[in-house]
Design an enzyme around this catalytic site. Structure first.
Site, PDB file in Angstrom:
ATOM      1  N   GLU A  45      -3.300   0.275  13.874  1.00 42.09           N
ATOM      2  CA  GLU A  45      -1.902   0.261  13.733  1.00 42.09           C
ATOM      3  C   GLU A  45      -1.191   1.593  14.317  1.00 42.09           C
ATOM      4  O   GLU A  45      -0.943   2.531  13.740  1.00 42.09           O
ATOM      5  CB  GLU A  45      -1.534   0.079  12.044  1.00 42.09           C
ATOM      6  CG  GLU A  45       0.229   0.275  12.130  1.00 42.09           C
ATOM      7  CD  GLU A  45       0.416   0.095  10.653  1.00 42.09           C
ATOM      8  OE1 GLU A  45       1.851   0.217  10.421  1.00 42.09           O
ATOM      9  OE2 GLU A  45      -0.216   0.301   9.810  1.00 42.09           O
ATOM     10  N   ARG A  47       8.492  -4.114   3.263  1.00 39.80           N
ATOM     11  CA  ARG A  47       9.713  -4.464   2.795  1.00 39.80           C
ATOM     12  C   ARG A  47      10.184  -5.477   3.083  1.00 39.80           C
ATOM     13  O   ARG A  47      11.247  -6.493   2.327  1.00 39.80           O
ATOM     14  CB  ARG A  47      10.543  -3.274   3.262  1.00 39.80           C
ATOM     15  CG  ARG A  47      10.327  -1.830   2.687  1.00 39.80           C
ATOM     16  CD  ARG A  47      11.078  -0.739   3.365  1.00 39.80           C
ATOM     17  NE  ARG A  47      10.283  -0.482   4.590  1.00 39.80           N
ATOM     18  CZ  ARG A  47      10.936   0.176   5.636  1.00 39.80           C
ATOM     19  NH1 ARG A  47      12.408   0.814   5.409  1.00 39.80           N
ATOM     20  NH2 ARG A  47      10.621   0.480   6.630  1.00 39.80           N
ATOM     21  N   SER A  95       2.378  -8.817   8.996  1.00 39.57           N
ATOM     22  CA  SER A  95       1.902  -7.769   7.894  1.00 39.57           C
ATOM     23  C   SER A  95       3.088  -6.990   7.495  1.00 39.57           C
ATOM     24  O   SER A  95       3.252  -5.711   7.901  1.00 39.57           O
ATOM     25  CB  SER A  95       0.623  -6.988   8.555  1.00 39.57           C
ATOM     26  OG  SER A  95       0.125  -5.973   7.450  1.00 39.57           O
ATOM     27  N   LYS A 117      -6.758  -0.184   6.635  1.00 35.12           N
ATOM     28  CA  LYS A 117      -5.515   0.099   7.332  1.00 35.12           C
ATOM     29  C   LYS A 117      -5.248   1.555   7.669  1.00 35.12           C
ATOM     30  O   LYS A 117      -5.535   2.363   6.754  1.00 35.12           O
ATOM     31  CB  LYS A 117      -4.403  -0.538   6.584  1.00 35.12           C
ATOM     32  CG  LYS A 117      -3.137  -0.521   7.756  1.00 35.12           C
ATOM     33  CD  LYS A 117      -1.734  -0.617   6.986  1.00 35.12           C
ATOM     34  CE  LYS A 117      -1.378   0.772   6.461  1.00 35.12           C
ATOM     35  NZ  LYS A 117       0.123   0.830   6.183  1.00 35.12           N
ATOM     36  N   SER A 127       7.055  -5.051  10.008  1.00 37.02           N
ATOM     37  CA  SER A 127       8.493  -5.357  10.307  1.00 37.02           C
ATOM     38  C   SER A 127       9.168  -4.160  10.537  1.00 37.02           C
ATOM     39  O   SER A 127      10.279  -4.219  11.232  1.00 37.02           O
ATOM     40  CB  SER A 127       9.105  -5.707   8.787  1.00 37.02           C
ATOM     41  OG  SER A 127       8.740  -4.826   7.645  1.00 37.02           O
ATOM     42  N   GLY A 128       8.675  -2.928  10.352  1.00 36.87           N
ATOM     43  CA  GLY A 128       9.511  -1.661  10.933  1.00 36.87           C
ATOM     44  C   GLY A 128      10.802  -1.338  10.645  1.00 36.87           C
ATOM     45  O   GLY A 128      11.961  -0.770  11.379  1.00 36.87           O
ATOM     46  N   GLY A 129      11.384  -1.753   9.474  1.00 37.54           N
ATOM     47  CA  GLY A 129      12.847  -1.569   9.153  1.00 37.54           C
ATOM     48  C   GLY A 129      13.507  -2.451   9.523  1.00 37.54           C
ATOM     49  O   GLY A 129      15.175  -2.436   9.373  1.00 37.54           O
ATOM     50  N   GLU A 156       2.127   2.627  15.402  1.00 37.63           N
ATOM     51  CA  GLU A 156       3.772   2.001  15.387  1.00 37.63           C
ATOM     52  C   GLU A 156       4.510   3.018  16.182  1.00 37.63           C
ATOM     53  O   GLU A 156       4.475   4.080  16.236  1.00 37.63           O
ATOM     54  CB  GLU A 156       4.134   2.323  13.840  1.00 37.63           C
ATOM     55  CG  GLU A 156       5.487   1.768  13.586  1.00 37.63           C
ATOM     56  CD  GLU A 156       5.836   2.030  12.229  1.00 37.63           C
ATOM     57  OE1 GLU A 156       7.233   1.781  12.076  1.00 37.63           O
ATOM     58  OE2 GLU A 156       5.193   2.222  11.326  1.00 37.63           O
ATOM     59  N   TYR A 199       5.203   7.066   5.129  1.00 37.61           N
ATOM     60  CA  TYR A 199       4.846   6.942   3.553  1.00 37.61           C
ATOM     61  C   TYR A 199       3.429   7.199   3.153  1.00 37.61           C
ATOM     62  O   TYR A 199       2.922   7.680   3.887  1.00 37.61           O
ATOM     63  CB  TYR A 199       5.104   5.457   3.110  1.00 37.61           C
ATOM     64  CG  TYR A 199       4.315   4.502   3.840  1.00 37.61           C
ATOM     65  CD1 TYR A 199       2.933   4.234   3.572  1.00 37.61           C
ATOM     66  CD2 TYR A 199       4.859   3.806   5.153  1.00 37.61           C
ATOM     67  CE1 TYR A 199       2.267   3.299   4.418  1.00 37.61           C
ATOM     68  CE2 TYR A 199       3.929   3.000   5.786  1.00 37.61           C
ATOM     69  CZ  TYR A 199       2.563   2.651   5.409  1.00 37.61           C
ATOM     70  OH  TYR A 199       1.707   1.919   6.225  1.00 37.61           O
ATOM     71  N   ASP A 245       0.909  -1.237  -0.050  1.00 37.33           N
ATOM     72  CA  ASP A 245      -0.092  -0.108  -0.070  1.00 37.33           C
ATOM     73  C   ASP A 245       0.855   1.300   0.035  1.00 37.33           C
ATOM     74  O   ASP A 245       0.521   2.182   0.427  1.00 37.33           O
ATOM     75  CB  ASP A 245      -0.796   0.097   1.369  1.00 37.33           C
ATOM     76  CG  ASP A 245      -0.207   0.071   2.523  1.00 37.33           C
ATOM     77  OD1 ASP A 245       0.784  -0.850   2.399  1.00 37.33           O
ATOM     78  OD2 ASP A 245      -0.540   0.543   3.482  1.00 37.33           O
ATOM     79  N   LYS A 297      -2.003  -4.374  14.090  1.00 40.58           N
ATOM     80  CA  LYS A 297      -0.721  -4.275  13.344  1.00 40.58           C
ATOM     81  C   LYS A 297       0.346  -3.406  14.135  1.00 40.58           C
ATOM     82  O   LYS A 297       0.501  -2.350  13.844  1.00 40.58           O
ATOM     83  CB  LYS A 297      -0.845  -3.580  12.055  1.00 40.58           C
ATOM     84  CG  LYS A 297       0.448  -3.801  11.325  1.00 40.58           C
ATOM     85  CD  LYS A 297       0.086  -3.169   9.698  1.00 40.58           C
ATOM     86  CE  LYS A 297       1.598  -3.484   8.950  1.00 40.58           C
ATOM     87  NZ  LYS A 297       1.543  -3.297   7.461  1.00 40.58           N
ATOM     88  N   ARG A 343      11.099   3.349  -4.239  1.00 44.80           N
ATOM     89  CA  ARG A 343      11.367   1.869  -4.280  1.00 44.80           C
ATOM     90  C   ARG A 343      11.931   1.672  -5.809  1.00 44.80           C
ATOM     91  O   ARG A 343      12.750   0.953  -6.086  1.00 44.80           O
ATOM     92  CB  ARG A 343      10.172   1.016  -4.044  1.00 44.80           C
ATOM     93  CG  ARG A 343       9.791   1.101  -2.768  1.00 44.80           C
ATOM     94  CD  ARG A 343      10.391   0.204  -1.494  1.00 44.80           C
ATOM     95  NE  ARG A 343       9.578   0.515  -0.451  1.00 44.80           N
ATOM     96  CZ  ARG A 343       9.554   1.501   0.349  1.00 44.80           C
ATOM     97  NH1 ARG A 343      10.496   2.192   0.417  1.00 44.80           N
ATOM     98  NH2 ARG A 343       8.976   1.187   1.548  1.00 44.80           N
TER      99      ARG A 343
END
Length: 388
Positions: free
Chosen positions: A215, A329, A326, A175, A299-301, A217, A388, A63, A257, A72
């Site tokens: 989510e 990257r 979820s 999300k 995954s957060g980096g 984070e 993002y 997304d 998430k 990317r």
């Protein structure tokens, strides 16, 4: 189903209401008034959440906004055009057998209405694979006035009408990502704003038939240790679930998430997968009601291998939830680099995606081993102040 879970003692009489003397017949009974959520979509929400939380499967987060996916594509020498974005997303959704390991796909609005390069709607391709289509609905992070250089997530204005349209287009979950930064506090204002925004979004989503992914984070930024992350996460999750209950959100029809409980990216003392699993599961047990069907970590980096190892460690012991992934990257990095925008690399790129999806499927079942993983999969992907 009822979701008015009471997480604070707000139902108790105020101090002045107890009275100074006891009547002979005893104290008057206290009446508790509860609001019961009765969305027309309740049964469907619960079923969708259960489908996404099926054993050995997780979510692929594809997304990225057009600006982010442009970065990317630039990393492999491609221009940020709709044709190139379409070609890359076609590589992902056309991967044979992906549905064996992936239960849901979060899409950007462009992708929800987009077709593959061969003309079939991306939503239809996902459904054919047994993958539930989802949609990113927030409008991104902006500065939070009055805070310590923190941010808040915008997008509540017009959300109901947008989500009604997304449901008609085939989306079945949504999300909304907001972030909390430890180096800047976090301030009480930022935590409350994050929790309230998530709760309002969740309630609106359920009213429009979409399972909300909640989510908040905790960013990796900072040199703090894992215990500090744990303290902040407890505070954030306490506020989040309090406001979810206040907004009559159906807990059986949401997904979480969260970020894993890890040290800050610049912390000198690194944590093992076992330590990360210990603190993360401790957080879940203290803050998350068992009614919530799925916990799908971002995954957060982290590197592809780190994220998978940590997930695997969490699934070494039983818990009342579906603890899964979820990832964006951490699922796609090897795939993107292998593809490099060349048609002749499509099959190899899809094999790379399938390899990562299978690895995380095994981790969800607690059966993953990092033996044989190459160096590229072990490279970290941390980006400071990531948005993002």
């Amino acid at each position: 189903m009822a979701s008015a879970t009471l997480l604070k003692s707000s139902f108790l009489p105020k101090k002045g209401e107890w009275g100074t003397t006891r009547q002979a017949a005893g104290p008057k009974p206290v009446t508790v008034s509860m609001v019961v959520h009765a969305s027309a979509y309740a049964d469907e929400l619960v079923q969708t959440a259960k489908t996404i939380s099926s054993p050995g499967r997780g979510i692929i987060a594809m997304d990225e906004s057009n600006a982010t996916i442009g970065k990317r594509l630039a990393s492999i020498g491609l221009e940020n055009t709709e044709a190139n974005r379409q070609a890359y997303r076609t590589v992902l959704v056309r991967t044979p057998g992906l549905g064996q390991y992936i239960s849901g796909a979060i899409l950007f609005e462009e992708t929800l209405y987009q077709s593959t390069v061969d003309g079939e709607k991306i939503v239809d391709v996902l459904v054919e694979q047994g993958i539930v289509p989802g949609i990113k609905v927030d409008k991104g992070l902006v500065p939070l006035a009055g805070s310590n250089n923190e941010s808040w997530c915008q997008g509540l204005d017009g959300l109901a009408s947008r989500e009604a349209a997304y449901y008609q287009a085939g989306a079945r979950f949504a999300k909304w990502r907001t972030v909390v930064s430890i180096p800047t506090g976090p301030s009480e204002l930022a935590v409350k704003e994050a929790a309230w925004g998530l709760a309002r979004y969740a309630a609106i989503s359920q009213e429009n038939g979409l399972v909300p992914i909640v989510e908040p984070e905790i960013l990796l930024d900072g040199d703090h240790g894992i215990k500090r992350t744990f303290e902040v996460a407890q505070k954030v999750w306490a506020e989040t679930f309090y406001y979810l209950a206040q907004n009559n959100v159906l807990f059986e029809g949401i997904l979480l998430k969260p970020s894993m409980v890890t040290p800050g990216a610049d912390c000198k003392e690194k944590a093992t997968p076992e330590q990360i699993a210990h603190y993360t599961l401790k957080l879940l047990h203290r803050r998350v009601p068992p009614a919530v069907p799925g916990i799908l970590f971002l995954s957060g980096g982290q590197s592809e291998v780190e994220a998978t190892l940590n997930l695997n460690a969490m699934n070494q012991s039983p818990n009342p939830w579906h603890v899964s992934f979820s990832y964006a990257r951490a699922l796609q990095n090897s795939c993107l680099k292998t593809w490099a925008g060349r048609p002749e690399n499509v099959k190899a790129a899809q094999n790379a995606l399938l390899l990562r999806a299978k690895a995380n499927s095994l981790a969800q079942l607690g059966k993953y081993s990092s033996d044989g993983e190459d160096a590229a999969a072990r490279e970290g992907m941390y980006v400071k102040n990531y948005s993002y």
